[in-house]
Design a protein around this motif. Structure first.
Motif: not given
Length: 722
Positions: A244-249
């Motif tokens: 699963y792609p994910f990104r944290v800001t």
């Protein structure tokens, strides 16, 4: 009224009314409305296809910065228990809830535009964005070989279990969450892979094995899909169950401890490294991510439900800007060549021309090259003694910096105020500051507690009549790149009183001068607030006595509560007020008895509207102010800003008769703000009524610098006629 007094007069009944929270639009919600305008441009089929992709990428990039700065600030207020609400009355928690509810539908719309509209249009134009199930077998073989040879060596999978702590996820890094099992086992294992999208293109060109790399590329696939489909190579002997792609800001609005550092440069350098490790404020995940994985991330990264945003499309769509770099002029706006006033074409005569008369340049319709020539000529002119200027965002390959270095090489006295605290440009500015300092330029690293946002350049020249000072002031940065895509207005002048003002201001910026009085400039903190309030009050008095009060502001943002209250009072007195605010506007127009004489519009189009123009009718002796300042608390209270008057009557007439009216009359890209805080597009009644202000200015560029102007070129004789 004295806005700077520590002991203001008691608030009367009318002032209390103006403080009613229902009269104000929330700053963050207003900004989201502006970014919605950007997204609407991505939907607008009148734009060429790659221009629409560009707007989609800008929309996503704007959101990234919004979360890193504005949302992070609200999270900090929530942690610290801040209860004080802004003028609109929403607490930090209420604002975070409102932001989440406002942004969710925009994200869904952005993905829909990409998936259902732009991808099919790209395919019709010969640019195919693949998923793995649309690839031919030979293309899959090519990508597997590419993965093995190029991508695999740089990947570092990080396990998470009892012996491996949960890995740190850096700000805006794109990742894969991988769920694995050892063969024959029933327990799931977790690993994280950081997608190297800073080392490889986010969109990988797809070749067939029969094709060579010289073949024209028109087929692409996302980098994370290539990695996801080849995880068996990274995890041999394991069952890859899902990825699963994910990104944290993260919070990137790091506080600079100016008082505790030995110098400002050190403080800014130390703050930059903390930008990537701030507290989480947003987690973007793929829409198909299993809830158990979301729960694990919530436990390890962040616990607030409103931090999670599920995406049914690519995460980090700002990377789509890479498509705009394709050599497809047929899918982009038709280029245009900015004009150069004829009297500035000869670089060697530039000082004589400016000494003869003031000149304005309206970028990008007019070229930024005369500004570069101004500094280049100063650097090589033996009669020039000194150059002083401010730098806020100068760009990575700056001809302005080159001219300053040349000037120092040629023995000029060069002083530069470099604003190190220009957000997201700190590293670039530190590099330029060091290069200038190394060359012998006197560099001042901004001012403790304030940002130097004013755009000023002063040239000191010895001439037959003595020392003459030449000045350039602008609403925009000394950046030749943004000058091609931002609308900004700059002024060249040799007016002795303005030059004296600028000289005194530089002495304040570089030394211990505390100059308190200026001939013509309004300088913040303090004096812009005082001056603009005074001019608004003057229009109120004119309206009461002569019924001819009129105010026009063209700005990026209107947020300051005191300024909004003053405009409400002017409207109640009957003053006609036209506001064109590109972005944030916290004033509610059209409220009966409060703001029914105020109209607010916004233009979002091909160029970023960035110029600031303040117009006051002043009983027919009209006043035009321009400069770097919007009406926000930060501009008025925490920055060095400058508003300068247009003293030349011909230039002032052209601004009043041409530049202001064409923007106010736009019927193509203009939105009108309604009292409830929403915007509606202007719809022309007939085809002939369509006016696109930016396109009109491209066609008629430079007429404001003509001595004799054709009446047919003037869009309206006076903005009061609109």
């Amino acid at each position: 009224m004295n806005p700077d007094s520590d002991n203001p007069n008691p608030i009367n009944q009318k002032d209390r009314l103006y403080r009613d929270s229902s009269l104000y639009i929330n700053r963050e919600i207003s900004w989201i409305q502006f970014n919605n305008h950007v997204l609407n441009e991505a939907k607008d089929t009148s734009h060429p296809l790659l221009e629409r992709v560009k707007f989609l990428a800008i929309f996503a990039n704007n959101l990234d910065e919004f979360f890193m700065i504005r949302v992070s600030g609200l999270h900090q207020q929530l942690r610290e228990g801040v209860l004080k609400a802004p003028p609109d009355g929403l607490t930090p928690g209420q604002q975070l809830d409102a932001i989440y509810q406002s942004i969710l539908p925009l994200l869904q719309e952005s993905v829909s535009i990409w998936n259902d509209d732009i991808i099919p249009e790209l395919k019709r134009a010969g640019i195919i964005i693949h998923s793995y199930d649309t690839l031919h077998e030979n293309q899959k073989r090519y990508l597997r070989n590419y993965f093995i040879k190029e991508i695999f060596p740089v990947l570092t999978p990080l396990a998470f279990d009892k012996s491996h702590p949960f890995p740190f996820i850096s700000n805006l890094a794109l990742n894969l969450a991988v769920i694995l099992r050892e063969r024959g086992e029933t327990e799931d294992l977790f690993a994280r892979i950081k997608i190297p999208n800073r080392l490889f293109p986010r969109l990988i060109p797809v070749h067939s094995e029969e094709n060579n790399e010289d073949t024209e590329i028109s087929e692409f696939i996302f980098l994370e899909e290539v990695i996801s489909e080849n995880l068996d190579i990274l995890f041999p002997g394991m069952d890859v169950r899902a990825s699963y792609p994910f990104r944290v800001t993260r919070d990137a609005d790091v506080e600079i401890e100016e008082d505790e550092a030995d110098d400002l440069l050190t403080a800014v350098q130390e703050s930059i490294g903390r930008r990537w490790i701030g507290k989480p404020v947003r987690i973007e995940v793929s829409s198909w991510m299993d809830q158990s994985v979301c729960a694990m991330m919530a436990e390890k990264i962040a616990g607030y439900p409103h931090m999670f945003y599920r995406m049914n499309g690519p995460i980090g769509m700002s990377d789509l800007m890479c498509l705009f770099e394709l050599d497809r002029p047929d899918l982009k706006d038709i280029p245009f060549i900015p004009s150069v006033p004829k009297f500035l074409e000869n670089e060697k005569q530039i000082f004589n021309r400016i000494r003869t008369r003031d000149v304005i340049l309206f970028h990008p319709y007019e070229s930024f090259q005369p500004v570069i020539n101004f500094l280049h000529q100063a650097a090589h002119d033996p009669d020039v003694l000194a150059i002083k200027m401010t730098l806020y965002r100068s760009g990575s390959k700056s001809p302005i910096i080159r001219a300053l270095l040349d000037a120092r090489e040629n023995g000029k006295a060069v002083s530069v105020v470099v604003e190190l605290k220009a957000r997201f440009d700190e590293e670039n500015n530190i590099g330029w500051a060091r290069a200038l300092e190394h060359a012998g330029v006197h560099v001042v690293y901004g001012i403790m507690g304030l940002k130097v946002h004013a755009k000023l350049c002063l040239i000191v020249r010895r001439e037959r009549d003595g020392i003459i000072r030449y000045v350039h002031m602008s609403s925009g940065n000394y950046n030749d790149t943004t000058a091609r895509i931002y609308t900004d207005i700059g002024l060249f002048t040799a007016d002795p009183e303005i030059a004296s003002d600028v000289s005194n201001l530089f002495n304040t910026l570089t030394g211990y001068s505390n100059y308190m009085s200026y001939n013509h400039l309004m300088v913040s903190p303090k004096y812009i607030r005082r001056g603009v309030l005074s001019l608004i009050d003057r229009e109120i008095q004119r309206q009461k006595e002569h019924h001819d009060g009129h105010i026009i502001f063209k700005l990026n943002a209107l947020q300051d509560p005191e300024m909004i209250r003053a405009l409400y009072k002017a409207s109640e007195a009957g003053v006609k007020i036209d506001l064109q605010i590109r972005g944030i506007c916290c004033l509610r127009p059209g409220l009966p008895g409060i703001s029914d004489n105020i109209t607010v519009s916004s233009i979002v189009g091909r160029f970023l509207e960035h110029s600031r123009i303040y117009y006051f009718h002043n009983g027919g002796d009209e006043i035009i102010l321009m400069g770097s300042a919007d009406l926000m608390p930060r501009n008025l209270n925490r920055r060095i800003e400058v508003l300068f008057p247009i003293l030349d009557k011909e230039i002032r007439t052209q601004i009043i008769s041409t530049i202001l009216p064409i923007h106010l009359r736009d019927t193509t890209k203009k939105r009108i703000l309604k009292p409830d805080g929403t915007y509606v597009r202007v719809i022309p009644h007939m085809e002939d009524d369509k006016i696109n202000a930016q396109e009109w200015l491209i066609t008629h560029k430079g007429i404001w610098n003509e001595h004799q102007v054709d009446e047919e070129k003037i869009i309206r004789k006076h903005p009061a006629d609109i």
